[in-house]
Design a protein around this motif. Structure first.
Motif, PDB file in Angstrom:
ATOM      1  N   ILE A 325       0.741  -1.316  -0.031  1.00  0.00           N
ATOM      2  CA  ILE A 325      -0.145  -0.002  -0.052  1.00  0.00           C
ATOM      3  C   ILE A 325       0.996   1.297  -0.074  1.00  0.00           C
ATOM      4  O   ILE A 325       2.205   1.270   0.263  1.00  0.00           O
ATOM      5  CB  ILE A 325      -1.054  -0.052   1.246  1.00  0.00           C
ATOM      6  N   SER A 326       0.055   2.395  -0.234  1.00  0.00           N
ATOM      7  CA  SER A 326       0.910   3.756  -0.355  1.00  0.00           C
ATOM      8  C   SER A 326      -0.248   4.899  -0.243  1.00  0.00           C
ATOM      9  O   SER A 326      -1.259   4.579  -0.418  1.00  0.00           O
ATOM     10  CB  SER A 326       1.471   3.915  -1.673  1.00  0.00           C
ATOM     11  N   PRO A 327       0.249   5.932   0.034  1.00  0.00           N
ATOM     12  CA  PRO A 327      -0.650   6.985   0.212  1.00  0.00           C
ATOM     13  C   PRO A 327      -1.231   7.435  -1.231  1.00  0.00           C
ATOM     14  O   PRO A 327      -0.490   7.009  -2.348  1.00  0.00           O
ATOM     15  CB  PRO A 327       0.286   8.237   0.583  1.00  0.00           C
ATOM     16  N   VAL A 328      -2.458   7.690  -1.070  1.00  0.00           N
ATOM     17  CA  VAL A 328      -2.909   8.106  -2.741  1.00  0.00           C
ATOM     18  C   VAL A 328      -2.206   9.167  -3.078  1.00  0.00           C
ATOM     19  O   VAL A 328      -1.609  10.083  -2.301  1.00  0.00           O
ATOM     20  CB  VAL A 328      -4.455   8.517  -2.316  1.00  0.00           C
ATOM     21  N   PRO A 329      -1.903   9.340  -4.623  1.00  0.00           N
ATOM     22  CA  PRO A 329      -1.279  10.635  -5.150  1.00  0.00           C
ATOM     23  C   PRO A 329      -2.096  11.717  -4.779  1.00  0.00           C
ATOM     24  O   PRO A 329      -3.245  11.742  -4.337  1.00  0.00           O
ATOM     25  CB  PRO A 329      -1.454  10.252  -6.684  1.00  0.00           C
ATOM     26  N   TYR A 330      -1.078  12.782  -4.898  1.00  0.00           N
ATOM     27  CA  TYR A 330      -1.872  14.147  -4.541  1.00  0.00           C
ATOM     28  C   TYR A 330      -1.900  15.133  -5.825  1.00  0.00           C
ATOM     29  O   TYR A 330      -0.966  14.943  -6.645  1.00  0.00           O
ATOM     30  CB  TYR A 330      -1.565  14.736  -3.450  1.00  0.00           C
ATOM     31  N   VAL A 331      -2.446  16.350  -5.544  1.00  0.00           N
ATOM     32  CA  VAL A 331      -2.397  17.492  -6.481  1.00  0.00           C
ATOM     33  C   VAL A 331      -1.434  18.326  -6.115  1.00  0.00           C
ATOM     34  O   VAL A 331      -0.507  18.489  -6.834  1.00  0.00           O
ATOM     35  CB  VAL A 331      -3.808  17.936  -6.676  1.00  0.00           C
ATOM     36  N   GLU A 332      -1.718  19.290  -5.138  1.00  0.00           N
ATOM     37  CA  GLU A 332      -0.589  20.014  -4.785  1.00  0.00           C
ATOM     38  C   GLU A 332      -0.139  19.860  -3.214  1.00  0.00           C
ATOM     39  O   GLU A 332       1.062  19.722  -2.849  1.00  0.00           O
ATOM     40  CB  GLU A 332      -1.332  21.341  -4.547  1.00  0.00           C
ATOM     41  N   THR A 333      -0.972  19.237  -2.374  1.00  0.00           N
ATOM     42  CA  THR A 333      -0.961  18.874  -0.942  1.00  0.00           C
ATOM     43  C   THR A 333      -1.347  17.424  -0.504  1.00  0.00           C
ATOM     44  O   THR A 333      -2.548  17.510  -0.922  1.00  0.00           O
ATOM     45  CB  THR A 333      -1.206  19.907   0.155  1.00  0.00           C
ATOM     46  N   PRO A 334      -0.593  16.880   0.160  1.00  0.00           N
ATOM     47  CA  PRO A 334      -1.064  15.426   0.251  1.00  0.00           C
ATOM     48  C   PRO A 334      -2.247  15.466   1.089  1.00  0.00           C
ATOM     49  O   PRO A 334      -2.475  16.057   2.301  1.00  0.00           O
ATOM     50  CB  PRO A 334       0.070  14.627   1.161  1.00  0.00           C
ATOM     51  N   LYS A 335      -3.265  14.779   0.770  1.00  0.00           N
ATOM     52  CA  LYS A 335      -4.799  14.729   1.400  1.00  0.00           C
ATOM     53  C   LYS A 335      -5.419  13.512   1.017  1.00  0.00           C
ATOM     54  O   LYS A 335      -5.203  13.036   0.132  1.00  0.00           O
ATOM     55  CB  LYS A 335      -5.570  15.934   1.160  1.00  0.00           C
ATOM     56  N   THR A 336      -6.058  12.824   2.207  1.00  0.00           N
ATOM     57  CA  THR A 336      -6.910  11.783   1.879  1.00  0.00           C
ATOM     58  C   THR A 336      -8.034  11.888   3.012  1.00  0.00           C
ATOM     59  O   THR A 336      -8.308  12.477   3.836  1.00  0.00           O
ATOM     60  CB  THR A 336      -6.114  10.549   2.023  1.00  0.00           C
ATOM     61  N   LEU A 337      -8.966  11.097   2.381  1.00  0.00           N
ATOM     62  CA  LEU A 337     -10.485  10.928   3.177  1.00  0.00           C
ATOM     63  C   LEU A 337     -10.204  10.112   4.285  1.00  0.00           C
ATOM     64  O   LEU A 337      -9.458   8.902   4.082  1.00  0.00           O
ATOM     65  CB  LEU A 337     -11.524  10.382   2.450  1.00  0.00           C
ATOM     66  N   LEU A 338     -10.782  10.322   5.335  1.00  0.00           N
ATOM     67  CA  LEU A 338     -10.462   9.483   6.825  1.00  0.00           C
ATOM     68  C   LEU A 338     -11.941   8.969   7.003  1.00  0.00           C
ATOM     69  O   LEU A 338     -13.065   9.689   6.954  1.00  0.00           O
ATOM     70  CB  LEU A 338     -10.000  10.333   7.856  1.00  0.00           C
ATOM     71  N   LEU A 339     -12.096   7.774   7.345  1.00  0.00           N
ATOM     72  CA  LEU A 339     -13.072   6.938   7.342  1.00  0.00           C
ATOM     73  C   LEU A 339     -13.154   6.544   8.905  1.00  0.00           C
ATOM     74  O   LEU A 339     -12.038   5.975   9.200  1.00  0.00           O
ATOM     75  CB  LEU A 339     -13.466   5.588   6.717  1.00  0.00           C
ATOM     76  N   ASN A 340     -14.261   6.902   9.691  1.00  0.00           N
ATOM     77  CA  ASN A 340     -14.295   6.592  11.093  1.00  0.00           C
ATOM     78  C   ASN A 340     -15.655   6.042  11.754  1.00  0.00           C
ATOM     79  O   ASN A 340     -16.547   6.458  11.273  1.00  0.00           O
ATOM     80  CB  ASN A 340     -13.823   8.007  11.652  1.00  0.00           C
ATOM     81  N   VAL A 341     -15.434   4.836  12.348  1.00  0.00           N
ATOM     82  CA  VAL A 341     -16.497   4.179  12.757  1.00  0.00           C
ATOM     83  C   VAL A 341     -16.447   4.002  14.281  1.00  0.00           C
ATOM     84  O   VAL A 341     -15.472   3.743  14.855  1.00  0.00           O
ATOM     85  CB  VAL A 341     -16.628   2.628  12.049  1.00  0.00           C
ATOM     86  N   GLY A 342     -17.959   4.440  14.834  1.00  0.00           N
ATOM     87  CA  GLY A 342     -17.735   4.265  16.194  1.00  0.00           C
ATOM     88  C   GLY A 342     -19.135   3.619  16.757  1.00  0.00           C
ATOM     89  O   GLY A 342     -19.874   3.367  15.950  1.00  0.00           O
ATOM     90  N   ILE A 343     -19.350   3.559  17.961  1.00  0.00           N
ATOM     91  CA  ILE A 343     -20.406   3.058  18.635  1.00  0.00           C
ATOM     92  C   ILE A 343     -21.257   3.904  19.370  1.00  0.00           C
ATOM     93  O   ILE A 343     -20.663   4.590  20.288  1.00  0.00           O
ATOM     94  CB  ILE A 343     -19.979   1.777  19.439  1.00  0.00           C
ATOM     95  N   GLY A 344     -22.591   4.033  18.971  1.00  0.00           N
ATOM     96  CA  GLY A 344     -23.512   5.020  19.805  1.00  0.00           C
ATOM     97  C   GLY A 344     -24.441   4.088  20.551  1.00  0.00           C
ATOM     98  O   GLY A 344     -24.708   2.779  20.337  1.00  0.00           O
ATOM     99  N   ILE A 345     -25.116   4.626  21.832  1.00  0.00           N
ATOM    100  CA  ILE A 345     -26.100   3.998  22.443  1.00  0.00           C
ATOM    101  C   ILE A 345     -27.523   4.921  22.463  1.00  0.00           C
ATOM    102  O   ILE A 345     -27.260   6.042  22.580  1.00  0.00           O
ATOM    103  CB  ILE A 345     -25.684   3.705  23.919  1.00  0.00           C
ATOM    104  N   SER A 346     -28.458   4.329  21.929  1.00  0.00           N
ATOM    105  CA  SER A 346     -29.818   4.719  21.999  1.00  0.00           C
ATOM    106  C   SER A 346     -30.131   5.479  23.296  1.00  0.00           C
ATOM    107  O   SER A 346     -30.128   4.802  24.437  1.00  0.00           O
ATOM    108  CB  SER A 346     -30.801   3.967  21.528  1.00  0.00           C
TER     109      SER A 346
END
Length: 455
Positions: A325-346
């Motif tokens: 794996i590698s960081p995704v290529p970039y245009v001007e500045t390195p940026k990538t989307l972050l996926l974050n999963v958590g647990i909630g209580i009703s």
């Protein structure tokens, strides 16, 4: 709070064996004095333990401790999560572990399709049919943007979890979801294809120009063997907004208060994506309709590079070739989307204490280390995430790369965009990418759709 403390302490004493089966709890008067509770409150707490099958009332004698699981009743809690989580995080095994540790609690497992997941979860919570829910950042924002945060119980911040993950689920100083796992969007590549082509492997210096040159060399169009240089599924809101981020797009309004999408960052972004779709060395993306197609084609060595996540790497653990794996290529500045999963209580749950036990277990060192050792997903607990996996099979050599690229992590909300706005844009962009609409008309349609929401 004092009542919850009493119930929690008695429950833990019973489950740990401190209070042995057949022994009796202190009298109601003694418990009331110990926890500074009225007799009515003490009885209410003891009734909860009776319902959990941990004690039984003996008239004129007292409250006798039962062997966990021996009582006639078990507390059932309903836990809803995404279908793919069973493969990506081995959720079924984790829930089995929890039930063995807490035999008085039964976890009823529910999975719902990703489409309209948040709306369905809200509906179930309103009907008190859901106690615990797994929420990604995208669906959590739906609760926030539709003023439904009150449906989620506030939770204390766990200092063992990466702080930037906690911040994502914290609004005005209140934390509503406990982070469970995360992943940046990354580039995955077949090492043998690069070696055979005489190409240097991708690294953090790669721009999209470097990427296109490599994709051209890697692709094969012979009659007997065809291979794409690159493939990705474009229509996921966890993928295509990456190009908006990398072109520094920010959603803004004009002087009249209307949304304007005619800025250079936006037009460049959607044009770049269209070039990617139509490039002969990359994916005929419009042919494929399944978000799991990239990993499937990659495992079949039909493509040399894919945009994916650590979650999806679990589909490659049995790959017959070496990948990395590698960081995704970039245009001007390195940026990538972050996926974050958590647990909630009703907040409507009738079994909040049992729900808390489940959340605390899933984010415990034990469960998080299990995730690290059994899957390729990244635990939210820092110690577990940075530990070495016991079984290295199927793990890319650069697995710990996620630590190096943390400064590049971004959410779609960093572009000043709402979840509903991303969803509204996709249909019009599809028409443009498919060549059924001009860029100008697609942009006009997007502006019309989003500005109507302001009315």
């Amino acid at each position: 709070m004092r009542l919850e403390t009493m119930v929690h302490q008695l429950r833990e004493d019973i489950l740990s064996g401190t209070l042995a089966p057949g022994s009796y709890l202190p009298s109601e008067d003694v418990l009331g004095e110990q926890f500074q509770l009225s007799k009515k409150s003490v009885r209410k707490g003891l009734e909860e333990l009776v319902n959990e099958g941990l004690i039984v009332k003996k008239p004129k004698i007292g409250n006798m401790v039962l062997k966990p699981g021996e009582g006639s009743g078990r507390t059932s809690i309903r836990f809803c999560y995404y279908p793919e989580v069973d493969q990506e995080i081995d959720m079924a095994a984790l829930l089995d572990m929890f039930e063995r540790k807490h035999p008085h609690i039964q976890v009823k497992r529910m999975t719902m399709h990703t489409d309209h997941y948040a709306d369905q979860a809200i509906e179930f919570m309103e009907e008190q049919m859901l106690d615990v829910v797994l929420l990604n950042f995208y669906d959590f924002k739906h609760f926030h943007e539709t003023s439904r945060l009150q449906m989620l119980m506030e939770q204390p911040i766990d200092e063992a979890i990466y702080p930037f993950l906690n911040r994502a689920f914290t609004i005005e100083g209140r934390s509503y979801v406990k982070p469970f796992s995360f992943s940046p969007v990354i580039l995955c590549y077949n090492r043998r294809h690069f070696q055979e082509a005489g190409l240097a492997e991708p690294d953090s210096s790669w721009t999209w120009s470097d990427f296109y040159r490599a994709a051209e060399v890697l692709s094969k169009n012979g009659e007997e063997h065809k291979r794409l240089g690159f493939f990705f599924y474009p229509y996921s809101n966890n993928r295509w907004p990456l190009w908006l981020l990398q072109h520094d797009f920010q959603l803004q309004r004009d002087e009249a208060g209307q949304f304007n999408f005619r800025s250079e960052p936006f037009t460049k972004s959607i044009h770049t994506l269209k070039e990617l779709f139509t490039n002969e060395y990359t994916a005929p993306s419009l042919v494929f309709e399944n978000s799991q197609d990239p990993e499937r084609l990659f495992s079949e060595e039909r493509t040399s590079m894919i945009v994916t996540t650590y979650f999806r790497l679990n589909q490659l653990k049995q790959a017959s070739f070496e990948y990395d794996i590698s960081p995704v290529p970039y245009v001007e500045t390195p940026k990538t989307l972050l996926l974050n999963v958590g647990i909630g209580i009703s907040s409507q749950s009738a079994h909040k204490e049992a729900a808390k036990l489940l959340v605390d277990f899933l984010t415990s060192r034990e469960a998080q280390m299990f995730m690290r050792n059994q899957t390729l997903s990244i635990p939210s607990v820092k110690e577990a995430a940075q530990s070495e996996r016991q079984n290295k099979q199927g793990e890319p050599k650069r697995y710990q790369m996620f630590r190096e690229i943390m400064p590049s992590y971004r959410y779609y909300s960093d572009m000043n965009m709402k979840r509903s706005q991303l969803t509204a844009m996709v249909h019009h962009l599809k028409l443009y990418w498919a060549g059924l609409e001009t860029a100008s008309n697609a942009i006009a349609s997007i502006e019309q759709a989003l500005n109507q929401e302001l009315e």
